[in-house]
Design a protein around this motif. Structure first.
Motif, mmCIF file in Angstrom:
data_model
loop_
_atom_site.group_PDB
_atom_site.id
_atom_site.type_symbol
_atom_site.label_atom_id
_atom_site.label_comp_id
_atom_site.label_asym_id
_atom_site.label_seq_id
_atom_site.Cartn_x
_atom_site.Cartn_y
_atom_site.Cartn_z
ATOM 1 N N SER A 16 -23.357 8.023 -9.084
ATOM 2 C CA SER A 16 -22.286 7.362 -8.878
ATOM 3 C C SER A 16 -21.685 7.745 -7.579
ATOM 4 C CB SER A 16 -20.757 8.100 -9.880
ATOM 5 O OG SER A 16 -21.149 8.017 -11.458
ATOM 6 N N LEU A 17 -20.435 6.792 -7.285
ATOM 7 C CA LEU A 17 -19.777 6.379 -6.439
ATOM 8 C C LEU A 17 -18.963 6.472 -6.453
ATOM 9 C CD1 LEU A 17 -21.977 4.689 -3.527
ATOM 10 C CD2 LEU A 17 -21.545 7.038 -3.462
ATOM 11 N N ARG A 18 -17.692 7.206 -5.460
ATOM 12 C CA ARG A 18 -16.434 6.298 -5.414
ATOM 13 C C ARG A 18 -15.603 5.918 -4.927
ATOM 14 N NH1 ARG A 18 -10.459 10.214 -6.631
ATOM 15 N NH2 ARG A 18 -11.229 10.353 -4.418
ATOM 16 N N LEU A 19 -15.200 4.812 -4.466
ATOM 17 C CA LEU A 19 -14.910 4.081 -2.682
ATOM 18 C C LEU A 19 -13.521 4.287 -2.884
ATOM 19 C CD1 LEU A 19 -16.859 0.431 -2.829
ATOM 20 C CD2 LEU A 19 -17.897 2.553 -1.930
ATOM 21 N N SER A 20 -13.281 3.884 -1.130
ATOM 22 C CA SER A 20 -11.537 4.549 -0.801
ATOM 23 C C SER A 20 -10.741 2.883 -0.683
ATOM 24 C CB SER A 20 -11.208 5.360 -0.463
ATOM 25 O OG SER A 20 -11.538 6.423 -1.342
ATOM 26 N N CYS A 21 -10.446 2.658 -0.819
ATOM 27 C CA CYS A 21 -9.205 1.546 -0.036
ATOM 28 C C CYS A 21 -7.606 2.071 0.890
ATOM 29 C CB CYS A 21 -9.235 0.161 -0.756
ATOM 30 S SG CYS A 21 -8.820 -1.139 0.246
ATOM 31 N N ALA A 22 -8.003 2.193 1.829
ATOM 32 C CA ALA A 22 -6.257 2.856 2.720
ATOM 33 C C ALA A 22 -5.752 2.156 3.157
ATOM 34 C CB ALA A 22 -7.181 4.342 3.759
ATOM 35 N N ALA A 23 -4.710 1.891 2.881
ATOM 36 C CA ALA A 23 -3.710 0.306 3.177
ATOM 37 C C ALA A 23 -2.686 1.478 4.626
ATOM 38 C CB ALA A 23 -2.698 -0.514 2.577
ATOM 39 N N SER A 24 -2.724 0.567 5.897
ATOM 40 C CA SER A 24 -1.647 1.443 7.254
ATOM 41 C C SER A 24 -0.945 0.471 7.287
ATOM 42 C CB SER A 24 -2.902 1.747 8.142
ATOM 43 O OG SER A 24 -3.985 0.281 8.455
ATOM 44 N N GLY A 25 0.198 0.369 7.688
ATOM 45 C CA GLY A 25 1.379 -0.584 7.685
ATOM 46 C C GLY A 25 1.823 -1.101 6.647
ATOM 47 N N ARG A 26 1.185 -1.640 5.109
ATOM 48 C CA ARG A 26 2.045 -1.453 4.528
ATOM 49 C C ARG A 26 1.528 -1.184 3.503
ATOM 50 N NH1 ARG A 26 5.445 -6.385 4.646
ATOM 51 N NH2 ARG A 26 6.065 -6.024 2.661
ATOM 52 N N THR A 27 2.301 -0.588 2.195
ATOM 53 C CA THR A 27 1.705 -0.246 0.537
ATOM 54 C C THR A 27 0.906 -1.306 0.459
ATOM 55 O OG1 THR A 27 4.003 -0.513 -0.298
ATOM 56 C CG2 THR A 27 3.647 1.274 1.008
ATOM 57 N N PHE A 28 0.600 -0.970 -0.773
ATOM 58 C CA PHE A 28 -0.203 -1.413 -1.989
ATOM 59 C C PHE A 28 0.722 -2.137 -2.903
ATOM 60 C CE2 PHE A 28 -3.977 -2.305 -0.434
ATOM 61 C CZ PHE A 28 -4.385 -1.397 -0.075
ATOM 62 N N ARG A 29 2.371 -1.227 -2.826
ATOM 63 C CA ARG A 29 2.876 -1.839 -4.032
ATOM 64 C C ARG A 29 3.123 -3.544 -4.244
ATOM 65 N NH1 ARG A 29 6.955 2.927 -3.912
ATOM 66 N NH2 ARG A 29 4.959 4.078 -4.765
ATOM 67 N N GLY A 30 3.712 -3.465 -5.524
ATOM 68 C CA GLY A 30 3.815 -4.954 -4.790
ATOM 69 C C GLY A 30 2.707 -6.188 -4.679
ATOM 70 N N TYR A 31 1.461 -5.508 -4.964
ATOM 71 C CA TYR A 31 1.137 -6.713 -4.303
ATOM 72 C C TYR A 31 -0.356 -6.095 -4.966
ATOM 73 C CZ TYR A 31 2.876 -6.897 -0.190
ATOM 74 O OH TYR A 31 3.730 -7.271 1.663
ATOM 75 N N ARG A 32 -1.818 -7.276 -5.114
ATOM 76 C CA ARG A 32 -2.870 -6.967 -6.550
ATOM 77 C C ARG A 32 -3.337 -6.616 -5.026
ATOM 78 N NH1 ARG A 32 -4.777 -12.926 -7.640
ATOM 79 N NH2 ARG A 32 -2.854 -13.372 -8.859
ATOM 80 N N VAL A 33 -4.721 -5.524 -5.601
ATOM 81 C CA VAL A 33 -5.350 -5.336 -5.377
ATOM 82 C C VAL A 33 -7.092 -5.207 -5.449
ATOM 83 C CG1 VAL A 33 -7.172 -3.252 -3.634
ATOM 84 C CG2 VAL A 33 -4.293 -4.296 -3.713
#
Length: 124
Positions: A16-33
């Motif tokens: 198993s692995l867990r990938l992470s995607c961190a956002a800077s500048g703006r949040t993910f709220r209100g968007y699709r990822v």
């Protein structure tokens, strides 16, 4: 907006692995990822997507039941938990952000910000 993908590595089949995607500048709220991947010599393909506003998660058939996408709003991070990895999962994995209302989730054209990618290699 900058997206930073991490968590890739070299593992054996079944791991198993867990990938992470961190956002800077703006949040993910209100968007699709979404998560996409590209293997050598192949086109980029859809893996999974989440639209928390609408309570939607969707997966490619090839990963359904093995991968789980989730989002932590407090940490501004999207995760891709990958279980029972197979050699055919080997690829560079990219995270991407797109507008809530932007057509199909499995089309890369419906995402406008992309991370730099993280390599996942699964040995048999």
């Amino acid at each position: 907006v900058q997206l930073q993908a991490s968590g890739g590595g070299l593992v054996q089949a079944g791991a198993s692995l867990r990938l992470s995607c961190a956002a800077s500048g703006r949040t993910f709220r209100g968007y699709r990822v979404g998560w996409f991947r590209q293997a050598p010599g192949k086109e980029r393909e859809f893996v999974a997507a989440i639209n928390k506003n609408f309570g939607i998660t969707t997966y490619a058939d090839s990963v359904k039941g093995r991968f789980t996408i989730s989002i932590d709003d407090a940490k501004n991070t999207v995760y891709l938990q990958m279980n029972s990895l197979k050699p055919e999962d080997t690829a560079v994995y990219y995270c991407a952000r797109g507008p809530l209302y932007s057509g199909s989730y499995d089309s890369a054209r419906n995402y406008d910000y992309w991370g730099q990618g993280t390599q996942v290699t699964v040995s048999s």
